[in-house]
Design a protein around this motif. Structure first.
Motif, mmCIF file in Angstrom:
data_model
loop_
_atom_site.group_PDB
_atom_site.id
_atom_site.type_symbol
_atom_site.label_atom_id
_atom_site.label_comp_id
_atom_site.label_asym_id
_atom_site.label_seq_id
_atom_site.Cartn_x
_atom_site.Cartn_y
_atom_site.Cartn_z
ATOM 1 N N MET A 77 0.837 -1.169 0.000
ATOM 2 C CA MET A 77 0.000 0.000 0.000
ATOM 3 C C MET A 77 0.889 1.242 0.000
ATOM 4 S SD MET A 77 -2.666 1.129 2.969
ATOM 5 C CE MET A 77 -4.038 2.024 2.341
ATOM 6 N N GLU A 78 0.472 2.238 -0.749
ATOM 7 C CA GLU A 78 1.175 3.518 -0.751
ATOM 8 C C GLU A 78 0.793 4.310 0.500
ATOM 9 O OE1 GLU A 78 3.482 4.850 -2.908
ATOM 10 O OE2 GLU A 78 3.514 2.786 -3.643
ATOM 11 N N ILE A 123 13.301 5.491 9.442
ATOM 12 C CA ILE A 123 12.768 6.291 8.334
ATOM 13 C C ILE A 123 12.962 5.598 6.983
ATOM 14 C CG2 ILE A 123 13.122 8.437 7.029
ATOM 15 C CD1 ILE A 123 13.836 9.721 9.823
ATOM 16 N N GLY A 124 14.127 5.010 6.770
ATOM 17 C CA GLY A 124 14.460 4.460 5.461
ATOM 18 C C GLY A 124 14.030 3.028 5.217
ATOM 19 N N ARG A 125 13.871 2.239 6.285
ATOM 20 C CA ARG A 125 13.509 0.838 6.116
ATOM 21 C C ARG A 125 12.202 0.480 6.798
ATOM 22 N NH1 ARG A 125 13.294 -3.471 8.869
ATOM 23 N NH2 ARG A 125 14.267 -2.538 10.691
ATOM 24 N N HIS A 126 12.118 0.737 8.105
ATOM 25 C CA HIS A 126 10.962 0.284 8.892
ATOM 26 C C HIS A 126 9.642 0.885 8.399
ATOM 27 C CE1 HIS A 126 8.878 -1.213 12.472
ATOM 28 N NE2 HIS A 126 8.252 -0.048 12.472
ATOM 29 N N VAL A 127 9.597 2.204 8.249
ATOM 30 C CA VAL A 127 8.349 2.859 7.842
ATOM 31 C C VAL A 127 7.904 2.393 6.457
ATOM 32 C CG1 VAL A 127 7.248 5.077 7.324
ATOM 33 C CG2 VAL A 127 8.656 4.832 9.387
ATOM 34 N N PRO A 128 8.770 2.448 5.420
ATOM 35 C CA PRO A 128 8.314 1.992 4.093
ATOM 36 C C PRO A 128 7.906 0.506 4.073
ATOM 37 C CG PRO A 128 10.372 3.216 3.888
ATOM 38 C CD PRO A 128 10.124 3.010 5.347
ATOM 39 N N GLU A 129 8.653 -0.327 4.801
ATOM 40 C CA GLU A 129 8.318 -1.760 4.851
ATOM 41 C C GLU A 129 6.958 -1.976 5.511
ATOM 42 O OE1 GLU A 129 9.002 -5.965 4.453
ATOM 43 O OE2 GLU A 129 9.745 -4.200 3.415
ATOM 44 N N GLY A 130 6.655 -1.223 6.554
ATOM 45 C CA GLY A 130 5.356 -1.332 7.213
ATOM 46 C C GLY A 130 4.204 -1.011 6.281
ATOM 47 N N TRP A 131 4.346 0.050 5.499
ATOM 48 C CA TRP A 131 3.304 0.407 4.528
ATOM 49 C C TRP A 131 3.213 -0.643 3.422
ATOM 50 C CZ3 TRP A 131 -0.447 4.020 4.680
ATOM 51 C CH2 TRP A 131 -0.347 4.997 5.655
ATOM 52 N N ARG A 132 4.366 -1.099 2.917
ATOM 53 C CA ARG A 132 4.366 -2.072 1.817
ATOM 54 C C ARG A 132 3.657 -3.361 2.213
ATOM 55 N NH1 ARG A 132 6.756 -6.341 0.213
ATOM 56 N NH2 ARG A 132 8.318 -6.450 1.839
ATOM 57 N N THR A 133 3.927 -3.840 3.431
ATOM 58 C CA THR A 133 3.345 -5.100 3.894
ATOM 59 C C THR A 133 1.998 -4.913 4.584
ATOM 60 O OG1 THR A 133 4.463 -4.948 6.027
ATOM 61 C CG2 THR A 133 5.639 -6.119 4.237
ATOM 62 N N GLU A 134 1.625 -3.658 4.847
ATOM 63 C CA GLU A 134 0.407 -3.311 5.580
ATOM 64 C C GLU A 134 0.403 -3.870 6.998
ATOM 65 O OE1 GLU A 134 -3.300 -3.487 3.438
ATOM 66 O OE2 GLU A 134 -2.294 -3.057 1.532
ATOM 67 N N ARG A 135 1.595 -4.056 7.567
ATOM 68 C CA ARG A 135 1.698 -4.510 8.966
ATOM 69 C C ARG A 135 1.714 -3.346 9.942
ATOM 70 N NH1 ARG A 135 5.900 -9.015 7.646
ATOM 71 N NH2 ARG A 135 7.218 -7.185 7.482
ATOM 72 N N GLU A 136 2.230 -2.197 9.482
ATOM 73 C CA GLU A 136 2.278 -1.026 10.355
ATOM 74 C C GLU A 136 2.252 0.235 9.506
ATOM 75 O OE1 GLU A 136 4.887 0.928 13.989
ATOM 76 O OE2 GLU A 136 5.437 -1.034 13.217
ATOM 77 N N PHE A 137 1.339 1.130 9.866
ATOM 78 C CA PHE A 137 1.209 2.408 9.178
ATOM 79 C C PHE A 137 1.765 3.475 10.117
ATOM 80 C CE2 PHE A 137 -2.540 -0.175 7.840
ATOM 81 C CZ PHE A 137 -2.075 -0.491 6.574
ATOM 82 N N GLU A 187 8.372 21.138 10.767
ATOM 83 C CA GLU A 187 8.937 20.615 12.020
ATOM 84 C C GLU A 187 8.214 19.362 12.490
ATOM 85 O OE1 GLU A 187 11.709 21.945 13.404
ATOM 86 O OE2 GLU A 187 11.680 23.252 11.651
ATOM 87 N N LEU A 188 8.979 18.385 12.931
ATOM 88 C CA LEU A 188 8.423 17.159 13.486
ATOM 89 C C LEU A 188 7.868 17.447 14.876
ATOM 90 C CD1 LEU A 188 8.189 14.026 13.033
ATOM 91 C CD2 LEU A 188 10.245 13.853 14.443
ATOM 92 N N ALA A 189 6.585 17.174 15.078
ATOM 93 C CA ALA A 189 5.949 17.339 16.384
ATOM 94 C C ALA A 189 5.837 16.000 17.104
ATOM 95 C CB ALA A 189 4.568 17.967 16.225
ATOM 96 N N GLY A 190 5.941 14.899 16.359
ATOM 97 C CA GLY A 190 5.838 13.573 16.950
ATOM 98 C C GLY A 190 5.695 12.516 15.878
ATOM 99 N N VAL A 191 5.445 11.302 16.328
ATOM 100 C CA VAL A 191 5.249 10.162 15.431
ATOM 101 C C VAL A 191 4.082 9.344 15.973
ATOM 102 C CG1 VAL A 191 6.265 7.987 14.590
ATOM 103 C CG2 VAL A 191 7.650 10.076 14.659
ATOM 104 N N ILE A 192 3.267 8.827 15.070
ATOM 105 C CA ILE A 192 2.157 7.949 15.441
ATOM 106 C C ILE A 192 2.172 6.743 14.515
ATOM 107 C CG2 ILE A 192 0.540 9.279 14.034
ATOM 108 C CD1 ILE A 192 -1.627 8.518 16.131
ATOM 109 N N GLY A 193 1.912 5.571 15.075
ATOM 110 C CA GLY A 193 1.888 4.351 14.284
ATOM 111 C C GLY A 193 0.713 3.474 14.659
ATOM 112 N N LEU A 194 0.220 2.745 13.675
ATOM 113 C CA LEU A 194 -0.861 1.788 13.874
ATOM 114 C C LEU A 194 -0.374 0.444 13.373
ATOM 115 C CD1 LEU A 194 -4.584 2.328 13.029
ATOM 116 C CD2 LEU A 194 -3.460 0.169 12.563
ATOM 117 N N ARG A 195 -0.196 -0.495 14.302
ATOM 118 C CA ARG A 195 0.174 -1.865 13.939
ATOM 119 C C ARG A 195 -1.103 -2.646 13.699
ATOM 120 N NH1 ARG A 195 4.298 -1.057 18.488
ATOM 121 N NH2 ARG A 195 2.367 -1.069 19.639
#
Length: 182
Positions: free
Chosen positions: A1-2, A52-66, A77-85
């Motif tokens: 998934m993109e 940033i370079g591996r974990h995030v794109p891999e999560g979207w590609r496999t749809e395991r973590e957004f 500016e980065l205010a934070g990070v949020i993820g959905l497994r």
């Protein structure tokens, strides 16, 4: 998934990029973070680059973590990070000190939950190490219902499952629930 960007009048959720690495390192090396997150400690530039370079794109590609970077609209500016497994499914988040206490993270959680539920996703779980009142405040403001204290679902850095607070957010109308600790 993109990857998908999400936005409201208060927050923008987009993809973390190389320009966010220094802010991630600074935020995740703060002493109050060590006890409440499972990220490596100390958190070095190599960890941010891998995330940033591996974990995030891999999560979207496999749809395991957004995963999204949290920003104020119009600000790079980065205010934070949020993820959905998606396995459980559950949501996790952190913010930089300057962004805390402004309701940005709760708004981000609501955006992510709305997106997830619109896709047909099941109820979202949340947990934080017991005593993390900042995370509890975000979950409560986002509409989660407190379900109790128990060992963490996932292991922390040392393999332990510390006592954690747990909650759930069901699809449908949101409201504040009573019964929270503190």
């Amino acid at each position: 998934m993109e990857p998908v960007d999400l936005r409201s009048g208060r927050v923008l959720l987009d993809q973390p990029g190389p320009d966010d690495a220094a802010a991630m390192v600074a935020a995740l090396n703060r002493p109050e973070i060590e006890r409440v997150l499972t990220t490596p400690w100390p958190y070095g530039p190599e960890h941010a680059e891998d995330f940033i370079g591996r974990h995030v794109p891999e999560g979207w590609r496999t749809e395991r973590e957004f995963t999204w970077a949290l920003r104020a609209p119009g600000s790079p500016e980065l205010a934070g990070v949020i993820g959905l497994r998606t396995g459980r499914p559950d949501v996790g988040y952190w913010t930089v000190p300057a962004s805390r206490g402004r309701g940005l993270c709760a708004e981000a959680v609501r955006l992510v939950a709305d997106w997830w539920f619109a896709r047909g996703g099941a109820a979202l779980a949340w947990e934080c190490v017991a005593g993390n009142v900042a995370s509890l405040g975000v979950a409560r403001a986002a509409g989660f219902r407190f379900t109790g204290a128990a060992p963490s679902h996932g292991p922390y850095r040392d393999g332990a499952h510390p006592l954690s607070w747990h909650g759930v957010l069901d699809p449908g109308p949101r409201r504040r629930h009573d019964g929270w600790p503190v």
